[in-house]
Design a protein around this motif. Structure first.
Motif, PDB file in Angstrom:
ATOM      1  N   HIS A  90      64.341  74.878 119.411  1.00 42.83           N
ATOM      2  CA  HIS A  90      64.882  75.239 120.688  1.00 42.83           C
ATOM      3  C   HIS A  90      66.033  76.439 120.664  1.00 42.83           C
ATOM      4  N   PHE A  91      66.214  77.189 121.502  1.00 45.98           N
ATOM      5  CA  PHE A  91      67.316  77.763 121.727  1.00 45.98           C
ATOM      6  C   PHE A  91      68.121  77.644 122.933  1.00 45.98           C
ATOM      7  N   VAL A  92      69.443  77.738 122.845  1.00 38.42           N
ATOM      8  CA  VAL A  92      70.263  77.247 123.968  1.00 38.42           C
ATOM      9  C   VAL A  92      70.630  78.263 124.900  1.00 38.42           C
TER      10      VAL A  92
ATOM     11  N   GLU B  56      55.766  91.732 134.206  1.00 35.08           N
ATOM     12  CA  GLU B  56      56.288  93.267 134.257  1.00 35.08           C
ATOM     13  C   GLU B  56      56.629  93.699 132.944  1.00 35.08           C
ATOM     14  N   GLY B  57      56.180  92.758 131.844  1.00 32.38           N
ATOM     15  CA  GLY B  57      56.503  93.319 130.464  1.00 32.38           C
ATOM     16  C   GLY B  57      57.969  93.346 130.263  1.00 32.38           C
ATOM     17  N   ARG B  58      58.486  92.322 130.992  1.00 30.75           N
ATOM     18  CA  ARG B  58      60.230  92.381 130.525  1.00 30.75           C
ATOM     19  C   ARG B  58      60.724  90.957 130.774  1.00 30.75           C
ATOM     20  N   ALA B  59      61.638  90.537 130.264  1.00 31.45           N
ATOM     21  CA  ALA B  59      62.192  89.175 130.620  1.00 31.45           C
ATOM     22  C   ALA B  59      63.636  89.297 131.346  1.00 31.45           C
ATOM     23  N   PRO B  60      63.974  88.461 131.893  1.00 24.82           N
ATOM     24  CA  PRO B  60      65.224  88.556 132.969  1.00 24.82           C
ATOM     25  C   PRO B  60      66.459  88.174 132.320  1.00 24.82           C
ATOM     26  N   THR B  61      66.517  88.086 130.989  1.00 17.87           N
ATOM     27  CA  THR B  61      67.764  87.797 130.461  1.00 17.87           C
ATOM     28  C   THR B  61      68.299  88.768 129.288  1.00 17.87           C
ATOM     29  N   LEU B  62      69.616  88.779 129.245  1.00 15.33           N
ATOM     30  CA  LEU B  62      70.174  89.575 127.865  1.00 15.33           C
ATOM     31  C   LEU B  62      70.529  88.619 126.918  1.00 15.33           C
ATOM     32  N   ALA B  63      70.441  89.004 125.859  1.00 17.65           N
ATOM     33  CA  ALA B  63      70.994  88.123 124.715  1.00 17.65           C
ATOM     34  C   ALA B  63      72.334  88.712 124.120  1.00 17.65           C
ATOM     35  N   LEU B  64      73.038  87.889 123.998  1.00 20.24           N
ATOM     36  CA  LEU B  64      74.394  88.207 123.362  1.00 20.24           C
ATOM     37  C   LEU B  64      74.671  87.425 122.130  1.00 20.24           C
ATOM     38  N   MET B  65      74.658  88.276 120.992  1.00 23.49           N
ATOM     39  CA  MET B  65      74.858  87.795 119.519  1.00 23.49           C
ATOM     40  C   MET B  65      76.430  87.788 119.305  1.00 23.49           C
ATOM     41  N   VAL B  66      76.848  86.524 118.922  1.00 26.08           N
ATOM     42  CA  VAL B  66      78.102  86.317 118.652  1.00 26.08           C
ATOM     43  C   VAL B  66      78.208  85.724 117.189  1.00 26.08           C
ATOM     44  N   SER B  67      79.201  86.184 116.398  1.00 25.99           N
ATOM     45  CA  SER B  67      79.214  85.660 115.129  1.00 25.99           C
ATOM     46  C   SER B  67      79.900  84.335 115.115  1.00 25.99           C
ATOM     47  N   SER B  68      80.682  84.025 115.874  1.00 24.80           N
ATOM     48  CA  SER B  68      81.373  82.661 115.758  1.00 24.80           C
ATOM     49  C   SER B  68      81.947  82.155 117.301  1.00 24.80           C
ATOM     50  N   PHE B  91      70.887  86.711 133.336  1.00 26.13           N
ATOM     51  CA  PHE B  91      71.362  85.588 132.992  1.00 26.13           C
ATOM     52  C   PHE B  91      71.707  85.793 131.269  1.00 26.13           C
ATOM     53  N   VAL B  92      72.286  85.287 130.887  1.00 23.17           N
ATOM     54  CA  VAL B  92      72.969  85.568 129.308  1.00 23.17           C
ATOM     55  C   VAL B  92      72.739  84.640 128.394  1.00 23.17           C
ATOM     56  N   ILE B  93      71.909  84.750 127.483  1.00 23.05           N
ATOM     57  CA  ILE B  93      71.642  83.668 126.486  1.00 23.05           C
ATOM     58  C   ILE B  93      72.674  84.146 125.213  1.00 23.05           C
ATOM     59  N   ILE B  94      73.457  83.063 125.024  1.00 23.86           N
ATOM     60  CA  ILE B  94      74.387  83.341 123.901  1.00 23.86           C
ATOM     61  C   ILE B  94      73.849  82.857 122.710  1.00 23.86           C
ATOM     62  N   CYS B  95      73.526  83.742 121.666  1.00 25.43           N
ATOM     63  CA  CYS B  95      73.116  83.454 120.489  1.00 25.43           C
ATOM     64  C   CYS B  95      74.198  83.251 119.397  1.00 25.43           C
ATOM     65  N   ASN B  96      74.714  82.038 118.651  1.00 24.36           N
ATOM     66  CA  ASN B  96      75.692  81.951 117.654  1.00 24.36           C
ATOM     67  C   ASN B  96      75.153  82.310 116.394  1.00 24.36           C
ATOM     68  N   THR B  97      75.527  83.347 115.677  1.00 23.51           N
ATOM     69  CA  THR B  97      74.772  83.477 114.273  1.00 23.51           C
ATOM     70  C   THR B  97      75.716  82.689 113.162  1.00 23.51           C
ATOM     71  N   ASN B  98      76.676  82.289 113.487  1.00 24.39           N
ATOM     72  CA  ASN B  98      77.746  81.558 112.345  1.00 24.39           C
ATOM     73  C   ASN B  98      77.882  82.542 111.248  1.00 24.39           C
TER      74      ASN B  98
END
Lengths: 343, 343
Positions: A90-92, B56-68, B91-98
């Motif tokens: 799962h993604f958060v 619509e071939g699109r999703a309603p969120t933006l992903a934000l990749m952060v390193s930590s 809406f923003v999905i925060i993805c933490n890549t560590n």
């Protein structure tokens, strides 16, 4: 991007077989399975998560509602939740309500059940009624840090005995010899830190010590700073301050520094939680540690169970509301508490 | 949950009309519009975002990749991004890549183009090649904090002149009269803080001051603490330390405290960024402020432009790679820098 059908054509199987292989469902022979995986690899196929979510009536993310991303506890907790969630693929989605119930409601309405198949809530100042509405629409909700294990909230939750945390903090200060102790509560009198303060008062009573002055403050460094200055100005003979959270406790230490008081020689300060900054401050903060990582793991696994069991969905038999209780808080003695000078 | 068709039936219109009203598209009369909105209200209809995203071939969120996410700069930046994105209903999905390229790649593969229609990247230690792959699949990518405006990365970006930030910090220390200045760089020599250090060295050269010792360190409080201790042990006559980021600068102040040195009387410390903790530390940290909120706004608006224009999609004409340049960094003098004692 290649489609599932193209993968199927490339592998010489039906699209249903490709789907079964990718989801580990149905019976597929080892050779066929291998052929499908090679085709996926060769074509660079990525499963379309939104499509799969729609087909299966579920979305592959969990939403985490936090009340203030600017409070460093929440990123720490989010990190622990994210690690626990990733073990199940799962993604958060982190939703920051900024302590505003309207923003919280907007997130719940837009995300729950569509982008996310479950919602984790951490002190997000949401109306319980809004959370019940989300639940009744078939999206499970788990409260992550319920502060009163003896008073269930009526929603699935992970509880931590925060009253015990306050008690441990109070007992520590009494044991060091403090008798004139101020308190800073990082919420309104009836707010989420009330149980922590009650436990502190229990400890004073058990030790026969007088209940000292108390200030309610914003749950921030600045809030703790202002409250500590007010306490120390109204009672300069205080030898210790109990604070219901680490962040305002750090502010209380700054106030002591600005007033020329040495911590802990002139003033002991103790907090609750054990955020990373507690270890990294100077002096390092004595605190009562809450098992943050354990709570995150329990919350994610409870939420997954509820999702699998279709908990709360209309027409399903209602079972009792589950509560998981995390390990009790533990005192962590560092450099901000000591024997009072006047002892 | 009621469907779009049920709303249409209730309002006595076609599903297409309901859809047009909800998306503010097509021509719909005021009375019809009112009837549809009343039906939406009466039935408690929520648009199914995943379904709409798919259609619509699109999703309603933006992903934000952060390193930590554990580094407090990223929650602060995430908060600013979230505010900017919400003005356009994202809406923003925060993805933490560590700081792990493999984790980053997994997030890109799972989220980009399916759950999210665009990706924001902040120093996430991702391979540029992986980002190009994401872009070539039709999902725009924006680098949020490119540190060298004069050396475009080949991807759309928002750039901040970090070399200038280092230069301002160096010039400030020289102006106070410091000549024996150590440096702590919160990345490898060739890493993301290299431009900041180059600017600092430029300032020393312009002021005719010798280039002092430099330590590379982890970009954390603990990393700055260890590097500062090492610098001060190898050269006790240092009167100032320049640090490429606020977090290790706070650690350098802790090291001074543990060595019995007063900041700024015995040692001046300066950082870069102006995170909230810089204002909240004791003494408060002098730093070179980066326009975080402005960068977040520029990044979100650039990403939205790229999404609308189908930038980078196969078959679309390739335009030049856009770069937005944020306002220059600015010196913020607080309590951690002063005139050297030996002046």
């Amino acid at each position: 991007m290649p489609t599932l059908s193209e993968v199927a054509r490339h592998a010489g199987v039906t699209p249903a077989t490709v789907s079964n292989v990718l989801r580990n469902r149905g019976r597929v022979g080892a050779t066929t399975r291998q052929r499908v995986l090679e085709a996926v690899e060769a074509l660079g196929y990525r499963p379309h998560l939104a499509a799969r979510a729609l087909a299966e009536g579920r979305a592959p993310t969990l939403a985490l509602m936090v009340s203030s991303i600017a409070n460093p506890f929440y990123p720490e907790f989010a990190l622990a939740v994210e690690r626990a969630a990733r073990t199940s693929g799962h993604f958060v989605i982190i939703c920051n309500t900024n302590e505003d119930p309207h923003t919280g409601r907007a997130y719940l309405d837009q995300i729950a059940g569509t982008l996310s198949e479950g919602v984790l809530v951490t002190n997000a100042n949401l109306d319980l009624a809004d959370l019940h509405t989300t639940e009744s629409r078939g999206t499970p909700v788990v409260l992550c840090m319920w502060e009163r294990p003896n008073e269930p909230p009526g929603l699935p939750c992970v509880a931590v005995d925060f009253r015990r945390a306050g008690e441990l903090a109070g007992a520590h200060l009494l044991e060091l010899g403090h008798r004139r102790i101020g308190a800073i509560v990082g919420s309104k009198a009836s707010g989420i830190h009330a149980a922590r303060y009650e436990g502190f008062v229990d400890a004073l009573r058990a030790g026969g010590a007088p209940k000292g002055r108390v200030k309610h403050a914003a749950d921030t460094i600045q809030g703790g700073y202002e409250a500590a200055r007010a306490l120390l100005e109204s009672d300069p003979k205080l030898t210790a301050i109990f604070v219901t959270n680490d962040l305002p406790a750090l502010g209380a230490m700054h106030a002591a520094a600005d007033l020329g008081l040495n911590v802990p020689t002139d003033l002991s300060v103790i907090g609750i939680t054990d955020i990373q900054l507690a270890r990294e401050s100077r002096p390092a903060l004595t605190t009562v540690a809450v098992p943050t990582v354990e709570v995150a793991g329990l919350a994610v696994s409870l939420l997954r169970e509820l999702i699998e069991s279709s908990y709360g969905q209309a027409g399903r038999p209602t079972t009792s509301v589950p509560m998981r209780i995390a390990s009790p808080p533990e005192l962590v003695v560092r450099a901000s508490t000591g024997v009072p000078r006047s002892r």
